[in-house]
Design a protein around this motif. Sequence first.
Motif, PDB file in Angstrom:
ATOM      1  N   THR A 100      10.370   2.993  17.381  1.00 14.90           N
ATOM      2  CA  THR A 100      10.973   3.709  16.270  1.00 14.90           C
ATOM      3  C   THR A 100      12.243   4.430  16.673  1.00 14.90           C
TER       4      THR A 100
ATOM      5  N   ARG B   4      26.067   9.821   7.735  1.00 11.00           N
ATOM      6  CA  ARG B   4      25.020  10.707   7.223  1.00 11.00           C
ATOM      7  C   ARG B   4      24.487  11.648   8.304  1.00 11.00           C
TER       8      ARG B   4
ATOM      9  N   ALA C 105      19.083   9.572   9.989  1.00  9.51           N
ATOM     10  CA  ALA C 105      18.950   8.116  10.001  1.00  9.51           C
ATOM     11  C   ALA C 105      18.217   7.626   8.757  1.00  9.51           C
ATOM     12  N   GLY C 106      18.927   7.636   7.616  1.00 10.33           N
ATOM     13  CA  GLY C 106      18.320   7.155   6.381  1.00 10.33           C
ATOM     14  C   GLY C 106      19.182   7.483   5.175  1.00 10.33           C
ATOM     15  N   LEU C 107      18.967   6.731   4.086  1.00  9.74           N
ATOM     16  CA  LEU C 107      19.762   6.926   2.883  1.00  9.74           C
ATOM     17  C   LEU C 107      19.455   8.253   2.188  1.00  9.74           C
ATOM     18  N   ASN C 108      18.340   8.880   2.530  1.00 13.23           N
ATOM     19  CA  ASN C 108      17.963  10.147   1.903  1.00 13.23           C
ATOM     20  C   ASN C 108      18.684  11.348   2.516  1.00 13.23           C
ATOM     21  N   TYR C 109      19.472  11.126   3.576  1.00 12.87           N
ATOM     22  CA  TYR C 109      20.211  12.217   4.206  1.00 12.87           C
ATOM     23  C   TYR C 109      21.605  12.334   3.588  1.00 12.87           C
TER      24      TYR C 109
ATOM     25  N   GLN D   1      18.107   4.317  15.750  1.00 14.08           N
ATOM     26  CA  GLN D   1      16.804   4.600  15.157  1.00 14.08           C
ATOM     27  C   GLN D   1      16.660   3.843  13.850  1.00 14.08           C
ATOM     28  N   ASN D   2      15.667   2.961  13.793  1.00 10.29           N
ATOM     29  CA  ASN D   2      15.308   2.262  12.554  1.00 10.29           C
ATOM     30  C   ASN D   2      16.504   1.656  11.822  1.00 10.29           C
TER      31      ASN D   2
ATOM     32  N   TRP E 135      19.701   2.369  12.279  1.00  5.71           N
ATOM     33  CA  TRP E 135      20.816   3.301  12.154  1.00  5.71           C
ATOM     34  C   TRP E 135      21.361   3.627  13.527  1.00  5.71           C
TER      35      TRP E 135
ATOM     36  N   TRP F  43      25.092   9.591  11.584  1.00  3.91           N
ATOM     37  CA  TRP F  43      24.344   8.341  11.526  1.00  3.91           C
ATOM     38  C   TRP F  43      25.018   7.352  10.573  1.00  3.91           C
TER      39      TRP F  43
ATOM     40  N   SER G  39      24.732   3.154   9.195  1.00  7.79           N
ATOM     41  CA  SER G  39      23.925   1.933   9.176  1.00  7.79           C
ATOM     42  C   SER G  39      24.435   0.966  10.246  1.00  7.79           C
TER      43      SER G  39
END
Length: 204
Positions: A20, A39, A42-46, A64-65, A67, A78, A80
């Motif tokens: 992970t 961001r 590491a994610g679109l929610n950030y 990470q995942n 990103w 971060w 993509s």
Amino acid sequence: MNTRNWSIALCSAAIAVVATVSPARSETVEITGDAVNVRSGAGLNYGVITVWNRGVQGNRIKQQNGWSYVVTGPVEGWVSSSFVKPVGTSGGAQPTYDAIGRIDNARFKGNGSVEVKMNGDNATVLFAARGENIRPFSTVYYGTVYSNSGSLIRVSLTGFESLRTNGRIPTTGECQLLLNNQQLQSAVCRASGVDHGRTALTKF
């Protein structure tokens, strides 16, 4: 649960953590898309920190995942990994040092890694738990190289970051990086004014 089953469970958890969150081998990368969001996590929610365009270059210091955590000048965040590609190392490649060993910090003691990325006089030193370690841990030190004898690199710190600081904070202090034949043997960093600001790693 017997000892054997405990061992299997711990190894499985460790493999899951490594899959992970994995420190990347520090490398120079380039952004391949236009208006790429940078961001805070590491994610679109950030939240979006800034936007980079095609051709922007920086240092990728961890992944990470799907990103990539990229540092470029005063901005970092971060991105993509689908918009990130390594830059060829021919020409003026910057030195990178890394080692696996034993981490000693007020918040964590166990196996981990350290990676040092040089960009001119600037240095980024990343310590991270790895292997059988289940609890996430990382500290990142930012600074300027002020002494390099070939066997000892000394970095004057300007910033510090960990999982507890919620981003980079300004600091003073120093990192001492001991090398032998251009191989990193140990690293000790001390960030002033932070209760867990000292991190050391001794190579296995």
